[in-house]
Write a protein that holds these residues in place. Structure first.
Motif, PDB file in Angstrom:
ATOM      1  N   LEU A   1      49.079  21.079 -30.692  1.00 10.88           N
ATOM      2  CA  LEU A   1      47.448  21.705 -30.469  1.00 10.88           C
ATOM      3  C   LEU A   1      47.232  22.473 -31.737  1.00 10.88           C
ATOM      4  CD1 LEU A   1      47.141  23.333 -26.978  1.00 10.88           C
ATOM      5  CD2 LEU A   1      45.798  21.473 -27.698  1.00 10.88           C
ATOM      6  N   ALA A   2      48.329  23.054 -32.541  1.00  7.55           N
ATOM      7  CA  ALA A   2      47.997  23.440 -33.718  1.00  7.55           C
ATOM      8  C   ALA A   2      47.871  22.411 -34.818  1.00  7.55           C
ATOM      9  CB  ALA A   2      48.956  24.776 -34.041  1.00  7.55           C
ATOM     10  N   GLU A   3      48.645  21.299 -34.743  1.00  6.17           N
ATOM     11  CA  GLU A   3      48.765  20.517 -35.764  1.00  6.17           C
ATOM     12  C   GLU A   3      47.969  19.180 -35.711  1.00  6.17           C
ATOM     13  OE1 GLU A   3      52.816  19.341 -35.955  1.00  6.17           O
ATOM     14  OE2 GLU A   3      53.680  21.191 -36.828  1.00  6.17           O
ATOM     15  N   MET A   4      47.371  19.082 -34.443  1.00  3.00           N
ATOM     16  CA  MET A   4      46.608  17.821 -34.213  1.00  3.00           C
ATOM     17  C   MET A   4      45.694  18.111 -33.158  1.00  3.00           C
ATOM     18  SD  MET A   4      49.697  15.344 -32.930  1.00  3.00           S
ATOM     19  CE  MET A   4      50.971  15.694 -34.043  1.00  3.00           C
ATOM     20  N   PRO A   5      44.689  19.080 -33.308  1.00  8.92           N
ATOM     21  CA  PRO A   5      43.771  19.480 -32.086  1.00  8.92           C
ATOM     22  C   PRO A   5      42.974  18.271 -31.507  1.00  8.92           C
ATOM     23  CG  PRO A   5      43.170  20.414 -34.172  1.00  8.92           C
ATOM     24  CD  PRO A   5      44.566  19.870 -34.355  1.00  8.92           C
ATOM     25  N   GLU A   6      42.553  17.317 -32.539  1.00  6.86           N
ATOM     26  CA  GLU A   6      41.658  16.291 -32.383  1.00  6.86           C
ATOM     27  C   GLU A   6      42.321  15.098 -31.214  1.00  6.86           C
ATOM     28  OE1 GLU A   6      39.836  14.586 -35.711  1.00  6.86           O
ATOM     29  OE2 GLU A   6      38.651  16.353 -36.410  1.00  6.86           O
ATOM     30  N   GLN A   7      43.389  14.910 -31.611  1.00 12.09           N
ATOM     31  CA  GLN A   7      44.226  13.967 -30.854  1.00 12.09           C
ATOM     32  C   GLN A   7      44.674  14.562 -29.499  1.00 12.09           C
ATOM     33  OE1 GLN A   7      44.875  14.822 -34.018  1.00 12.09           O
ATOM     34  NE2 GLN A   7      45.839  13.265 -35.286  1.00 12.09           N
ATOM     35  N   GLU A   8      45.075  15.716 -29.527  1.00 12.33           N
ATOM     36  CA  GLU A   8      45.176  16.240 -28.184  1.00 12.33           C
ATOM     37  C   GLU A   8      44.172  16.538 -27.280  1.00 12.33           C
ATOM     38  OE1 GLU A   8      48.235  18.037 -26.806  1.00 12.33           O
ATOM     39  OE2 GLU A   8      48.614  16.314 -28.080  1.00 12.33           O
TER      40      GLU A   8
END
Length: 239
Positions: A96-103
């Motif tokens: 969630l911290a590194e790839m919020p959009e994908q999550e």
């Protein structure tokens, strides 16, 4: 991360209700273990001797040893489960911290897979992400509540108590009746108890109650017969 809704490798899918049912089932199985193991032990000793102190010593040794063994086994197993859950939570937090959009896209896809329309899935995902993104992903993807992780100490205690409750039945059944009635009474008490635990276990699992009860009764009866015959042979040999 891809928007593929396939869960991450190694992620668990136990619901809260499923966990509670598993605890109940584990309690029933722990009691069943106590019944069969201690009954087999005391019936075997009863086949060799009618000495009450010997029966009491064997029964108490089986009860204490079995309860400790069950508690240790459950503690180790549940500790491993909790460690796995904590690792999954840490992994999800990092993603969630590194790839919020994908999550976020993944969360939308998961809600769409549950039958929501694109617009509704987007709306639900937005509101849950704004409130607590990690909790939303843990619930939908992993069915984990980070505030309600399994407790190995509770599991160990419950397993030990269930075993002791089950073990007390054959212990009392072999000690209370007159010597001539000890083995028959123990056989009868164990058969009834196994039929009951088999029925309860089948109810939790949604399987056939008759088949489950019959399986336990046959298995327990064979175990008692085997240990009684062994004790009788050894008693005759020693005598």
């Amino acid at each position: 991360m891809s928007t593929d809704i396939t869960p991450h490798d190694g992620e668990r899918h136990d619901s809260g209700v499923g966990n509670r049912l598993n605890w109940l089932r584990a309690g029933v199985l722990g009691a069943n273990d106590g019944i069969v193991s201690v009954a087999s032990l005391v019936v075997g000793v009863a086949g060799a001797t009618t000495d009450t102190p010997a029966l009491l010593t064997a029964g108490l040794a089986g009860l204490v040893g079995g309860a400790v063994s069950m508690a240790l086994g459950e503690y180790v197993s549940v500790s491993s489960q909790r460690d796995s859950e904590r690792a999954l939570i840490a992994k999800e937090r990092q993603e969630l911290a590194e790839m919020p959009e994908q999550e976020f896209d993944e969360l939308v896809g998961l809600y769409r897979a549950r039958g929501l329309s694109e617009a509704t899935a987007q709306k639900v995902a937005e509101e849950l992400t704004a409130r607590d993104a990690l909790a939303a992903h843990l619930e939908v993807e992993l069915h984990i509540d980070q505030d309600d992780l399994v407790n190995p100490w509770h599991a160990a205690f419950s397993s030990a108590v269930a075993f002791v409750i089950g073990a007390l039945l054959p212990l009392l059944a072999i000690l209370l009746p007159p010597p001539a009635w000890r083995v028959p009474v123990t056989f009868l008490a164990v058969i009834v108890a196994l039929a009951l635990t088999g029925t309860i276990s089948a109810r939790f699992g949604g399987s056939s109650k008759r088949r489950s009860a019959l399986r336990l009764v046959l298995g327990g009866t064979l175990a008692l017969l085997a240990t009684w015959l062994l004790g009788t042979l050894l008693g005759a040999t020693v005598g």
